[in-house]
Design a protein around this motif. Structure first.
Motif, PDB file in Angstrom:
ATOM      1  N   GLY A 183       2.899  -3.924  -4.702  1.00 44.61           N
ATOM      2  CA  GLY A 183       3.190  -5.098  -3.889  1.00 44.61           C
ATOM      3  C   GLY A 183       1.955  -5.729  -3.263  1.00 44.61           C
ATOM      4  O   GLY A 183       2.052  -6.719  -2.545  1.00 44.61           O
ATOM      5  N   PHE A 184       0.781  -5.170  -3.535  1.00 47.56           N
ATOM      6  CA  PHE A 184      -0.464  -5.725  -2.966  1.00 47.56           C
ATOM      7  C   PHE A 184      -0.626  -7.199  -3.337  1.00 47.56           C
ATOM      8  O   PHE A 184      -0.502  -7.572  -4.506  1.00 47.56           O
ATOM      9  CB  PHE A 184      -1.692  -4.969  -3.491  1.00 47.56           C
ATOM     10  N   PRO A 186      -1.221   5.204  -0.354  1.00 48.02           N
ATOM     11  CA  PRO A 186       0.019   4.423  -0.296  1.00 48.02           C
ATOM     12  C   PRO A 186       0.871   4.689  -1.536  1.00 48.02           C
ATOM     13  O   PRO A 186       0.329   4.939  -2.624  1.00 48.02           O
ATOM     14  CB  PRO A 186      -0.470   2.965  -0.265  1.00 48.02           C
ATOM     15  N   ASP A 187       2.196   4.635  -1.372  1.00 51.53           N
ATOM     16  CA  ASP A 187       3.062   4.935  -2.531  1.00 51.53           C
ATOM     17  C   ASP A 187       3.041   3.801  -3.547  1.00 51.53           C
ATOM     18  O   ASP A 187       2.562   2.703  -3.282  1.00 51.53           O
ATOM     19  CB  ASP A 187       4.488   5.306  -2.079  1.00 51.53           C
ATOM     20  N   LYS A 188       3.566   4.116  -4.728  1.00 51.03           N
ATOM     21  CA  LYS A 188       3.493   3.220  -5.887  1.00 51.03           C
ATOM     22  C   LYS A 188       4.053   1.823  -5.584  1.00 51.03           C
ATOM     23  O   LYS A 188       3.446   0.813  -5.938  1.00 51.03           O
ATOM     24  CB  LYS A 188       4.283   3.863  -7.026  1.00 51.03           C
ATOM     25  N   LYS A 189       5.209   1.812  -4.924  1.00 49.08           N
ATOM     26  CA  LYS A 189       5.874   0.537  -4.652  1.00 49.08           C
ATOM     27  C   LYS A 189       4.988  -0.339  -3.759  1.00 49.08           C
ATOM     28  O   LYS A 189       4.825  -1.538  -3.997  1.00 49.08           O
ATOM     29  CB  LYS A 189       7.213   0.815  -3.957  1.00 49.08           C
ATOM     30  N   ARG A 190       4.403   0.300  -2.761  1.00 45.35           N
ATOM     31  CA  ARG A 190       3.502  -0.384  -1.848  1.00 45.35           C
ATOM     32  C   ARG A 190       2.302  -0.965  -2.595  1.00 45.35           C
ATOM     33  O   ARG A 190       1.922  -2.124  -2.403  1.00 45.35           O
ATOM     34  CB  ARG A 190       3.030   0.649  -0.808  1.00 45.35           C
ATOM     35  N   VAL A 191       1.707  -0.146  -3.464  1.00 43.83           N
ATOM     36  CA  VAL A 191       0.502  -0.545  -4.195  1.00 43.83           C
ATOM     37  C   VAL A 191       0.792  -1.737  -5.124  1.00 43.83           C
ATOM     38  O   VAL A 191       0.020  -2.698  -5.182  1.00 43.83           O
ATOM     39  CB  VAL A 191      -0.061   0.646  -5.010  1.00 43.83           C
ATOM     40  N   ASP A 213      -4.595  -8.380   0.094  1.00 45.71           N
ATOM     41  CA  ASP A 213      -4.540  -6.915   0.228  1.00 45.71           C
ATOM     42  C   ASP A 213      -5.609  -6.260  -0.654  1.00 45.71           C
ATOM     43  O   ASP A 213      -6.287  -5.321  -0.233  1.00 45.71           O
ATOM     44  CB  ASP A 213      -3.171  -6.375  -0.205  1.00 45.71           C
ATOM     45  N   ASP A 232      -3.587   2.655   8.194  1.00 43.91           N
ATOM     46  CA  ASP A 232      -3.097   1.655   7.261  1.00 43.91           C
ATOM     47  C   ASP A 232      -3.923   0.363   7.366  1.00 43.91           C
ATOM     48  O   ASP A 232      -5.134   0.429   7.469  1.00 43.91           O
ATOM     49  CB  ASP A 232      -1.606   1.420   7.491  1.00 43.91           C
TER      50      ASP A 232
END
Lengths: 302, 302
Positions: free
Chosen positions: A159-160, A152-157, A164, A180
């Motif tokens: 936002g955990f 997963p990209d940085k922004k996604r990570v 999550d 996913d």
């Protein structure tokens, strides 16, 4: 001769115009020195740590080998720049699954500038650092030759949520993790990777024991890297699970006090991982290398 | 029937016009409910905790017995006010030495108001909470019938530096502690009070083991109270050293995560105390009650 690392999961990735770490074919990792005091801090740390006789050998192996500082052509094309020359942790591994976990509910230290403190505090509050005592900074999970990595990209990570994180720590050791968040992770490799006398939980517990005692260093904004290989498990071999500490740009003198911020976060990560092991059916108390997993004992210990 | 407690070391002291806790002759401690949500939070905590079957008995004894909530005449003359009715920890003790240690480098929680967070953060940074993971909130050390108690005032206590804390934890178990910071504390009672299988270190280690595992509560702004009596030691008897947790106005649901903030601070306090024990000459490895002190074992354990 130098190339961009295949298995970097956090931090800036080297490319045209972007400064980032490089590797070579001999198993060395070249980390460009940050231009401000963070760069010099990290050199000071590695130099001092390398010669520090108070570090037990079983703790030293949690740190990458430090070879030297060397001037090499920077990845952003800005010319020669000093780089830390370190051991490339992934050079001996095929298709490694990797997770970078930044430890501590607080990434700032009292002596930092007010601007820096405000920035860090905001990020600690926006991520799971504050509630969990750690946050995932990046990861890749190998699925199969067909599916490749889940990364997963940085922004996604960043936002955990707490939930999550709980799921991702299960996905990390699952055979069905290439998609996913849709599927319930099966934790098929939990015993082999997290458990066992040489598994990740056992290694984290050794690190914990050291942090309960050591008052030499305070590690701010430092990460625990967890690495293993999935394919050997399927062939009845060891996943070579390893725990490494990385990123020492914000290491301070402990001044005779334990690093309670790091220790608290580490204990929280340990609790998450031991709960995953506790959930495993009892007939999985042997890992694939035939040795008993650490869960039963370690769950009592922690 | 109600009177002002003799041995209160932190918090507001009851007097004309000032609301504070009261005691009676039957060994009960009456704590006025704070009018805002802190008061109701503490009632909810004690009520829920009292009936919580997940709390092991060896942990329950670190908490005061909760009897009831009762309307009694408030100390400030404002009329009838609800009070928590608790066990008076000091009622059975003569000349107790007491230290109130607020645990955690962070006394605020993410859900609090921004004003409250700013206020707490400032205080955590101004005191030893941030560097040490705990701060001393109040104390009294009994010297002798002649010298009475050493009881520095609130302002003085909150101004303690890390080095002051180190000295005060030594003074707490010294025979020459009645004067101020002039004399080097002799730690004459360290083995008897901090050491031993029933000493303060052994009790803190039990508490630590629980905090490594429990995910029910997060204890913000909660204190560890350490109490003992000096005179019995001089007569070859036990100092009745006890550890109690107090102040639960800011207890939150743990939501399945350990209280890494409390745990980190507790481990830091444990390290300070075990260092005092380690400094003791080896012929003091027996406490005055004849039982071996816990130091040698516990220093390895932690």
């Amino acid at each position: 001769m130098f190339k961009v690392p295949d298995h970097q999961v956090a931090g800036h990735r080297a490319s045209q115009g972007v400064l980032g770490p490089l590797i070579d074919d001999s198993g060395r990792f070249y980390k460009p020195l940050q231009s401000d005091e963070r760069g010099s801090n990290e050199v000071v740390f590695y130099t001092q740590f390398s010669s520090n006789k108070e570090i037990p050998n079983h703790i030293r192996k949690f740190f990458s080998v430090y070879y030297d500082t060397q001037l090499i052509e920077a990845s952003d094309g800005s010319g020669l720049l000093p780089h830390l020359v370190l051991e490339d942790i992934t050079s001996t591994r095929t298709n490694p699954s990797i997770m970078d976990v930044k430890i501590g509910s607080r990434t700032w230290y009292p002596q930092a500038s007010e601007d820096y403190i405000t920035k860090c505090l905001m990020k600690d509050r926006q991520t799971t650092s504050l509630p969990l005592g750690f946050r995932i900074s990046g990861l890749q999970i190998y699925g199969s030759e067909q599916s490749g990595y889940w990364k997963p990209d940085k922004k996604r990570v960043l936002g955990f949520t707490a939930e999550d994180v709980r799921v991702v720590l299960r996905k990390f050791v699952s055979s069905n993790s290439s998609d996913d968040f849709g599927t319930e992770p099966d934790c098929a490799f939990a015993a082999a990777v997290y458990g066992g006398s040489t598994g990740i939980l056992a290694q984290l517990l050794k690190l914990k024991a050291w942090f309960e005692d050591q008052t030499i260093y305070h590690f701010y904004s430092c990460s625990v890297l967890m690495v293993y290989e999935k394919e050997p498990i399927l062939n009845g071999k060891s996943p070579s699970a390893a725990v490494k500490l990385v990123d020492f740009a914000h290491v301070l003198d402990g001044q005779g006090v334990i690093d309670h911020n790091f220790l608290g976060g580490l204990c929280s990560l340990i609790k998450f991982i031991s709960e995953i092991l506790k959930d495993q059916p009892h007939d999985l108390t042997k890992d694939n290398s035939g040795s008993e997993i650490a869960c039963a004992n370690d769950c009592n210990k922690i």
